[in-house]
Design an enzyme around this catalytic site. Structure first.
Site, mmCIF file in Angstrom:
data_model
loop_
_atom_site.group_PDB
_atom_site.id
_atom_site.type_symbol
_atom_site.label_atom_id
_atom_site.label_comp_id
_atom_site.label_asym_id
_atom_site.label_seq_id
_atom_site.Cartn_x
_atom_site.Cartn_y
_atom_site.Cartn_z
ATOM 1 N N LYS A 1 0.850 -1.194 -0.054
ATOM 2 C CA LYS A 1 0.125 0.199 -0.084
ATOM 3 C C LYS A 1 0.859 1.308 0.059
ATOM 4 O O LYS A 1 2.237 1.183 0.294
ATOM 5 C CB LYS A 1 -0.721 0.148 1.178
ATOM 6 C CG LYS A 1 -0.120 0.056 2.621
ATOM 7 C CD LYS A 1 -1.299 -0.316 3.656
ATOM 8 C CE LYS A 1 -0.642 -0.122 5.038
ATOM 9 N NZ LYS A 1 -1.357 -0.129 6.294
ATOM 10 N N ARG B 1 -10.867 -0.353 14.767
ATOM 11 C CA ARG B 1 -10.335 0.523 13.496
ATOM 12 C C ARG B 1 -11.519 0.027 12.555
ATOM 13 O O ARG B 1 -12.295 0.573 12.231
ATOM 14 C CB ARG B 1 -9.082 0.625 13.144
ATOM 15 C CG ARG B 1 -8.875 1.931 11.925
ATOM 16 C CD ARG B 1 -7.246 2.027 12.037
ATOM 17 N NE ARG B 1 -6.486 0.968 11.327
ATOM 18 C CZ ARG B 1 -5.237 1.126 11.152
ATOM 19 N NH1 ARG B 1 -4.562 1.941 11.242
ATOM 20 N NH2 ARG B 1 -4.475 0.209 10.602
ATOM 21 N N TYR C 1 15.119 30.313 9.865
ATOM 22 C CA TYR C 1 14.189 31.120 10.279
ATOM 23 C C TYR C 1 14.123 31.369 11.592
ATOM 24 O O TYR C 1 14.297 30.357 12.435
ATOM 25 C CB TYR C 1 12.926 30.275 9.651
ATOM 26 C CG TYR C 1 12.750 30.574 8.310
ATOM 27 C CD1 TYR C 1 12.542 32.076 7.665
ATOM 28 C CD2 TYR C 1 12.568 29.481 7.342
ATOM 29 C CE1 TYR C 1 12.068 32.029 6.315
ATOM 30 C CE2 TYR C 1 12.548 29.845 5.957
ATOM 31 C CZ TYR C 1 12.162 31.040 5.522
ATOM 32 O OH TYR C 1 11.820 30.983 4.106
ATOM 33 N N MET D 1 11.783 24.603 3.677
ATOM 34 C CA MET D 1 11.071 23.581 2.656
ATOM 35 C C MET D 1 12.168 23.004 2.022
ATOM 36 O O MET D 1 11.958 21.929 1.558
ATOM 37 C CB MET D 1 10.129 24.560 1.808
ATOM 38 C CG MET D 1 9.282 23.718 0.870
ATOM 39 S SD MET D 1 8.172 24.839 -0.091
ATOM 40 C CE MET D 1 7.245 25.502 1.105
#
Length: 371
Positions: A42, A139, A261, A313
């Site tokens: 998956k 689940r 940053y 990023m």
């Protein structure tokens, strides 16, 4: 024209060692004992590319696969025309014809899904499916009352083929957790109530719990791809995935200079910093950055170096100050791989290897090696 799959200092690259993946499959097949070892593919084979992973697993003798979504099932079917392909997330309303025509086996998770599958099969012929029961994971799957309904009314199995009874372990990453044994007993009870069929309970961690958990089919996922199924152990098999990124620039910082940053990191001494071409836009968790120096580490020239400052990023910064040999732009940094286990970097980023693999983005050069 430059080969887009070739190694390049211009961007990061992911190398997938298919031979190591094959050996991991063999190891887990042996640990599965007499059970068949199926592969979980998956999320595009845990982010590594189903188109490359499935043919390798077929060559290793794998004949059963598990995906999460119908769309993934169709992709897998095109790659493995003769394999048994199970879809874990169940049968979407109105999708019975699509599943049957593609030979996909839904993991039926409710009485309503069983009824829909049965209705289709009574008209168009018997097709195989799995009954998925909830044994405490809470689940997906039939609860105890629904299993009792199936046990009482065997007519619900008419017209279609029960190919598998399955459930999923919630705490297999913790070998001492009491829920493992509790789920095993609940699964045995449910299996005994239902018509005779092959059974599947163990994922990678479940296989390592021992033969009692393996039943007829095991579902091998993270162990195939080089991650550890156990939260507190380095039980991973061979490293399969290596992530390298280039140094774009080196910078000299003086005591008191900040980087990144928010200016969250300030140099306490003169330092040499490497700016690496990789960031959260490439799937790395931002939590790797902006932490105490020394917690998150990557490898430069096979030597661990700490990340410093916030991750951006597209870039991150590493401390090169104490390296014996100089580092230049274009030199490659191993983010994870054989010298820096993926589970170690995942722990440093407060996540798990599953997430690191499935978050790998599309900006990498991807290199598949089989030797």
């Amino acid at each position: 024209m430059t080969d887009p799959g070739a190694r390049s200092s211009a961007c990061a690259h992911v190398t997938v060692a298919l031979a190591a993946l094959g050996r991991n499959y063999n190891t887990m097949r042996e640990k599965s004992g007499v059970a068949e070892a199926a592969a979980v593919i998956k999320a595009d084979a845990y982010g590594l590319g189903m188109a490359e992973i499935v043919p390798k697993l077929l060559a290793m003798g794998c004949r059963s696969f598990f995906v999460a979504l119908e769309k993934e099932g169709h992709t897998a079917r095109a790659l493995a025309p003769d394999a048994d392909i199970y879809v874990l997330n169940g049968l979407p309303a109105g999708a019975a014809q699509n599943f049957a025509e593609a030979g996909l086996r839904p993991c039926l998770i409710s009485l309503a899904q069983i009824a829909e599958w049965q209705t289709y099969c009574r008209v168009h012929g018997a097709h195989p499916a799995c009954v998925f029961v909830d044994t405490g994971f809470s689940r997906l799957g039939l609860d105890e009352a629904e299993v009792q309904t199936l046990a009482i009314d065997r007519s619900l199995f008419e017209g279609w083929t029960l190919a598998l009874v399955a459930s999923h372990l919630a705490c297999a990453d913790d070998t001492e957790h009491p829920m493992n044994r509790a789920q095993l007993e609940k699964f045995r009870f449910a299996r005994d109530l239902l018509p005779d069929a092959p059974a599947s309970l163990a994922n990678s961690g479940g296989v390592l719990l021992g033969p009692d958990y393996c039943f007829d089919i095991t579902r091998i996922g993270i162990s195939l791809y080089g991650g550890s199924p156990h939260a507190a152990d380095e039980t991973a098999l061979e490293s399969v995935v290596t992530l390298h990124a280039p140094v774009l620039q080196t910078r000299a910082l003086g005591a008191g200079d900040s980087i990144g940053y928010g200016a969250t990191f300030t140099a306490a001494r003169d330092m040499t910093i490497g700016i690496v071409g990789l960031g959260y836009g490439d799937g790395l968790p931002r939590s790797l950055g902006n932490r105490d120096t020394g917690i998150a580490r990557v490898m430069v020239n096979n030597t661990p170096v700490p990340l410093v400052g916030r991750m951006s990023m597209d870039t991150l910064a590493v401390d090169l100050t104490d390296l014996e040999n100089p580092v230049a732009p274009g030199d490659m940094v191993e983010i994870f791989g054989p010298h820096n286990p993926i589970d170690a970097i995942a722990t440093q980023g407060q996540t798990i290897s599953y997430e690191l693999l499935t978050r790998l983005g599309g900006r990498y050069n991807r290199i598949y090696e089989d030797n």
